[in-house]
Design a protein around this motif. Structure first.
Motif, PDB file in Angstrom:
ATOM      1  N   TYR A 111       0.813  -1.226   0.000  1.00 56.91           N
ATOM      2  CA  TYR A 111       0.000   0.000   0.000  1.00 56.91           C
ATOM      3  C   TYR A 111       0.840   1.268   0.000  1.00 56.91           C
ATOM      4  O   TYR A 111       0.310   2.364  -0.120  1.00 56.91           O
ATOM      5  CB  TYR A 111      -0.911  -0.001   1.245  1.00 56.91           C
ATOM      6  CG  TYR A 111      -0.184  -0.433   2.515  1.00 56.91           C
ATOM      7  CD1 TYR A 111       0.595   0.467   3.231  1.00 56.91           C
ATOM      8  CD2 TYR A 111      -0.246  -1.760   2.955  1.00 56.91           C
ATOM      9  CE1 TYR A 111       1.289   0.071   4.354  1.00 56.91           C
ATOM     10  CE2 TYR A 111       0.449  -2.162   4.088  1.00 56.91           C
ATOM     11  CZ  TYR A 111       1.222  -1.253   4.786  1.00 56.91           C
ATOM     12  OH  TYR A 111       1.920  -1.647   5.883  1.00 56.91           O
ATOM     13  N   CYS A 112       2.149   1.152   0.172  1.00 58.73           N
ATOM     14  CA  CYS A 112       2.950   2.329   0.525  1.00 58.73           C
ATOM     15  C   CYS A 112       3.733   2.908  -0.646  1.00 58.73           C
ATOM     16  O   CYS A 112       4.449   2.177  -1.353  1.00 58.73           O
ATOM     17  CB  CYS A 112       3.896   1.952   1.662  1.00 58.73           C
ATOM     18  SG  CYS A 112       4.845   3.376   2.233  1.00 58.73           S
TER      19      CYS A 112
ATOM     20  N   LEU B 100       3.733   8.608   1.307  1.00 55.80           N
ATOM     21  CA  LEU B 100       3.226   7.251   1.497  1.00 55.80           C
ATOM     22  C   LEU B 100       1.956   7.056   0.677  1.00 55.80           C
ATOM     23  O   LEU B 100       1.600   5.950   0.307  1.00 55.80           O
ATOM     24  CB  LEU B 100       2.901   7.002   2.976  1.00 55.80           C
ATOM     25  CG  LEU B 100       3.995   7.376   3.985  1.00 55.80           C
ATOM     26  CD1 LEU B 100       3.555   7.039   5.393  1.00 55.80           C
ATOM     27  CD2 LEU B 100       5.292   6.648   3.665  1.00 55.80           C
TER      28      LEU B 100
ATOM     29  N   ARG C  39       3.196   0.657  13.740  1.00 53.74           N
ATOM     30  CA  ARG C  39       1.800   0.252  13.548  1.00 53.74           C
ATOM     31  C   ARG C  39       1.721  -1.249  13.321  1.00 53.74           C
ATOM     32  O   ARG C  39       2.563  -1.810  12.614  1.00 53.74           O
ATOM     33  CB  ARG C  39       1.214   0.994  12.349  1.00 53.74           C
ATOM     34  CG  ARG C  39       0.989   2.473  12.632  1.00 53.74           C
ATOM     35  CD  ARG C  39       0.107   3.034  11.565  1.00 53.74           C
ATOM     36  NE  ARG C  39      -0.219   4.421  11.783  1.00 53.74           N
ATOM     37  CZ  ARG C  39      -0.981   5.115  10.944  1.00 53.74           C
ATOM     38  NH1 ARG C  39      -1.478   4.527   9.854  1.00 53.74           N
ATOM     39  NH2 ARG C  39      -1.260   6.369  11.186  1.00 53.74           N
TER      40      ARG C  39
ATOM     41  N   GLU D 103      -0.711  -2.519  11.761  1.00 55.40           N
ATOM     42  CA  GLU D 103      -1.342  -2.489  10.425  1.00 55.40           C
ATOM     43  C   GLU D 103      -2.664  -3.251  10.352  1.00 55.40           C
ATOM     44  O   GLU D 103      -3.615  -2.777   9.773  1.00 55.40           O
ATOM     45  CB  GLU D 103      -0.398  -2.949   9.293  1.00 55.40           C
ATOM     46  CG  GLU D 103       0.988  -2.285   9.277  1.00 55.40           C
ATOM     47  CD  GLU D 103       1.002  -0.776   9.041  1.00 55.40           C
ATOM     48  OE1 GLU D 103      -0.065  -0.180   8.850  1.00 55.40           O
ATOM     49  OE2 GLU D 103       2.106  -0.196   9.084  1.00 55.40           O
TER      50      GLU D 103
ATOM     51  N   SER E  44      -2.982  11.622   7.553  1.00 50.67           N
ATOM     52  CA  SER E  44      -3.837  10.977   6.543  1.00 50.67           C
ATOM     53  C   SER E  44      -5.308  11.360   6.754  1.00 50.67           C
ATOM     54  O   SER E  44      -6.051  11.548   5.787  1.00 50.67           O
ATOM     55  CB  SER E  44      -3.660   9.452   6.543  1.00 50.67           C
ATOM     56  OG  SER E  44      -3.914   8.908   7.803  1.00 50.67           O
TER      57      SER E  44
ATOM     58  N   PRO F 259      -7.271   6.973   7.669  1.00 49.75           N
ATOM     59  CA  PRO F 259      -7.854   6.274   6.525  1.00 49.75           C
ATOM     60  C   PRO F 259      -6.781   5.830   5.529  1.00 49.75           C
ATOM     61  O   PRO F 259      -5.767   6.510   5.365  1.00 49.75           O
ATOM     62  CB  PRO F 259      -8.763   7.330   5.885  1.00 49.75           C
ATOM     63  CG  PRO F 259      -8.251   8.643   6.376  1.00 49.75           C
ATOM     64  CD  PRO F 259      -7.626   8.393   7.715  1.00 49.75           C
ATOM     65  N   PHE F 260      -7.001   4.711   4.896  1.00 52.00           N
ATOM     66  CA  PHE F 260      -6.159   4.298   3.773  1.00 52.00           C
ATOM     67  C   PHE F 260      -6.373   5.283   2.632  1.00 52.00           C
ATOM     68  O   PHE F 260      -7.502   5.675   2.341  1.00 52.00           O
ATOM     69  CB  PHE F 260      -6.542   2.886   3.317  1.00 52.00           C
ATOM     70  CG  PHE F 260      -6.000   2.555   1.952  1.00 52.00           C
ATOM     71  CD1 PHE F 260      -4.650   2.275   1.781  1.00 52.00           C
ATOM     72  CD2 PHE F 260      -6.825   2.557   0.829  1.00 52.00           C
ATOM     73  CE1 PHE F 260      -4.134   2.008   0.520  1.00 52.00           C
ATOM     74  CE2 PHE F 260      -6.322   2.283  -0.430  1.00 52.00           C
ATOM     75  CZ  PHE F 260      -4.973   2.008  -0.587  1.00 52.00           C
ATOM     76  N   ILE F 261      -5.264   5.704   2.012  1.00 55.67           N
ATOM     77  CA  ILE F 261      -5.343   6.601   0.855  1.00 55.67           C
ATOM     78  C   ILE F 261      -4.487   5.977  -0.252  1.00 55.67           C
ATOM     79  O   ILE F 261      -3.303   5.700  -0.031  1.00 55.67           O
ATOM     80  CB  ILE F 261      -4.793   8.012   1.194  1.00 55.67           C
ATOM     81  CG1 ILE F 261      -5.551   8.601   2.402  1.00 55.67           C
ATOM     82  CG2 ILE F 261      -4.881   8.940  -0.017  1.00 55.67           C
ATOM     83  CD1 ILE F 261      -4.980   9.913   2.913  1.00 55.67           C
TER      84      ILE F 261
HETATM   85  N1  5AD Z   1      -2.573   5.309   3.161  1.00 53.00           N
HETATM   86  C1  5AD Z   1      -2.667   5.611   4.482  1.00 53.00           C
HETATM   87  N2  5AD Z   1      -1.697   5.288   5.360  1.00 53.00           N
HETATM   88  C2  5AD Z   1      -0.595   4.687   4.898  1.00 53.00           C
HETATM   89  N3  5AD Z   1       0.493   4.233   5.533  1.00 53.00           N
HETATM   90  C3  5AD Z   1       1.324   3.688   4.610  1.00 53.00           C
HETATM   91  N4  5AD Z   1       0.781   3.771   3.384  1.00 53.00           N
HETATM   92  C4  5AD Z   1      -0.420   4.373   3.541  1.00 53.00           C
HETATM   93  C5  5AD Z   1      -1.476   4.713   2.655  1.00 53.00           C
HETATM   94  N5  5AD Z   1      -1.393   4.433   1.346  1.00 53.00           N
HETATM   95  C6  5AD Z   1       0.632   4.239   6.990  1.00 53.00           C
HETATM   96  C7  5AD Z   1       0.988   2.856   7.499  1.00 53.00           C
HETATM   97  C8  5AD Z   1       2.359   3.055   8.104  1.00 53.00           C
HETATM   98  C9  5AD Z   1       2.358   4.521   8.449  1.00 53.00           C
HETATM   99  C10 5AD Z   1       3.696   5.127   8.591  1.00 53.00           C
HETATM  100  O1  5AD Z   1       1.653   5.114   7.374  1.00 53.00           O
HETATM  101  O2  5AD Z   1       0.051   2.458   8.500  1.00 53.00           O
HETATM  102  O3  5AD Z   1       2.599   2.271   9.240  1.00 53.00           O
END
Ligand code: 5AD
Ligand code: FES
Length: 348
Positions: A67-68, A306, A159, A161, A271, A230-232
């Protein structure tokens, strides 16, 4: 609402009950949760917001979390490393701006050996003995964690995760393991660090049952800090086309965590501020009490990406603080100058 009251009275709910709070389409639930979470936060911390100055000192990373954006396998990420001198000067500037805690965050960069980390930690502590140092540099050996702790590091963010092994394995390549992540977290705690764990909300394949596992893990592990956002999606990852995590669900999780761990340090994350222009303010109003502004030099900020559209990549630290102060005050909070230790864990 009855479930929220039950959560407050009993301090816990069944899996099904948590699921029905998280899955409810009634916006009133979020509002009610926030109100209760804010009351609990105020009993412990008032309306104080703690700042942690984030120094993103390397975006080299040997890992490949799917995801990163700075995963090692992304050839388009423009790599940088700050020198020890640059890192110390960031901390000096942060100190003058009022910061008393610094977070050294980076990818898993083998260049930063224990010796180099120890020298940086000692350097910051020598200049600013009244400051707390938080590390966020991923999985390392127990010995490495011990040496950095002895050198003066106080806290560690790693984290988890996701607390579900199968979900963890979906989000990471096969050379990373859920067991090792958990082992690292337990070692950090055992050594005496104040530990932060956390997870993304709405990461690919995440289901409500995974969030409930996260809740169970947090109840058992009892971290001093929980970072959630949130995941982005990031355009250079295989999840580029996935949906953004829900801000509303993130806020509900923040409130639930505040109710379960009343004195936990809970950041309103970057985020969250990226997914919603008022995200960090909404986070505070849902029970968060920490903000982690960026202290990295302006020239590298736009490289620690990220995820896409990250906020505050164009601002100088001083501007960011002023902006944040205004924002925080507007919603009725105040930024405090202090190390902001977890109440149960002060060591100096
Ligand atoms: N969206 C949101 N959070 C992210 N992280 C890494 N990639 C993303 C993403 N695409 C978060 C992970 C990591 C932290 C440093 O950033 O949870 O542990
Ligand atoms: Fe960084 Fe507003 S907080 S510019």
């Amino acid at each position: 609402m009855e479930l929220v009251d039950k959560l407050i009275q009993k301090g816990d709910l069944s899996d099904e009950e948590f699921a029905s709070i998280l899955d409810s389409s009634d916006p009133g639930i979020g509002e009610y949760l926030s109100k209760k979470a804010v009351a609990v936060r105020e009993a412990h911390y008032g309306r104080d917001v703690y700042l942690r100055g984030l120094i993103e000192f390397t975006n080299y990373c040997k890992n490949n979390c799917k995801y990163c954006g700075i995963r090692g396998g992304n050839p388009s990420a423009e790599r940088y490393r700050l020198s020890e001198e640059e890192i110390l000067s960031c901390a000096d500037q942060g100190y003058d701006l009022g910061f008393r805690t610094f977070v050294l965050q980076g990818g898993e960069d083998p260049y930063f050996t224990d010796e180099r980390m120890i020298s940086i930690i000692r350097g910051i502590k020598a200049g600013h003995p009244d400051c707390a140092i938080t590390l966020s540099v991923g999985e390392r050996s127990r010995e490495s964690y011990e040496r950095m702790f002895e050198a003066g590091a106080d806290r560690y963010l790693l984290r988890h995760e996701t607390a579900d092994k199968a979900h963890y394995e979906k989000l990471h390549p096969s050379d990373m393991s859920f067991e090792n992540r958990m082992k690292c977290l337990r070692e950090l705690k055992d050594i005496g660090y104040q530990v932060g764990c956390g997870m993304m909300i709405g990461s690919p394949y995440q289901k409500t049952e995974h969030l409930i596992k996260d809740i169970r893990f947090l109840q058992e592990f009892r971290p001093e800090m929980v970072g959630i956002g949130p995941f982005i999606p990031h355009h250079d990852t295989e999840y580029a086309g996935h949906n953004l995590g829900s801000v509303e669900l993130t806020l509900r999780m923040l409130s639930i965590i505040r109710l379960l761990l009343p004195d936990v340090l809970l950041p309103a994350t970057t985020s969250l501020g990226t997914a919603d222009a008022m995200g960090r303010e909404k986070g505070l109003m849902a029970g968060a009490n920490v903000i982690m502004p960026n202290l990295s030099p302006a020239g590298v900020r736009g490289k620690y990406l990220l995820y896409d559209n990250k906020i505050c990549t164009g601002d100088e630290a001083a501007e960011c603080i002023r902006c944040l102060e205004n924002r925080v005050e507007k919603v009725g909070y105040q930024i405090v100058v202090s190390r902001g230790d977890h109440p149960g864990k002060r060591r100096s």
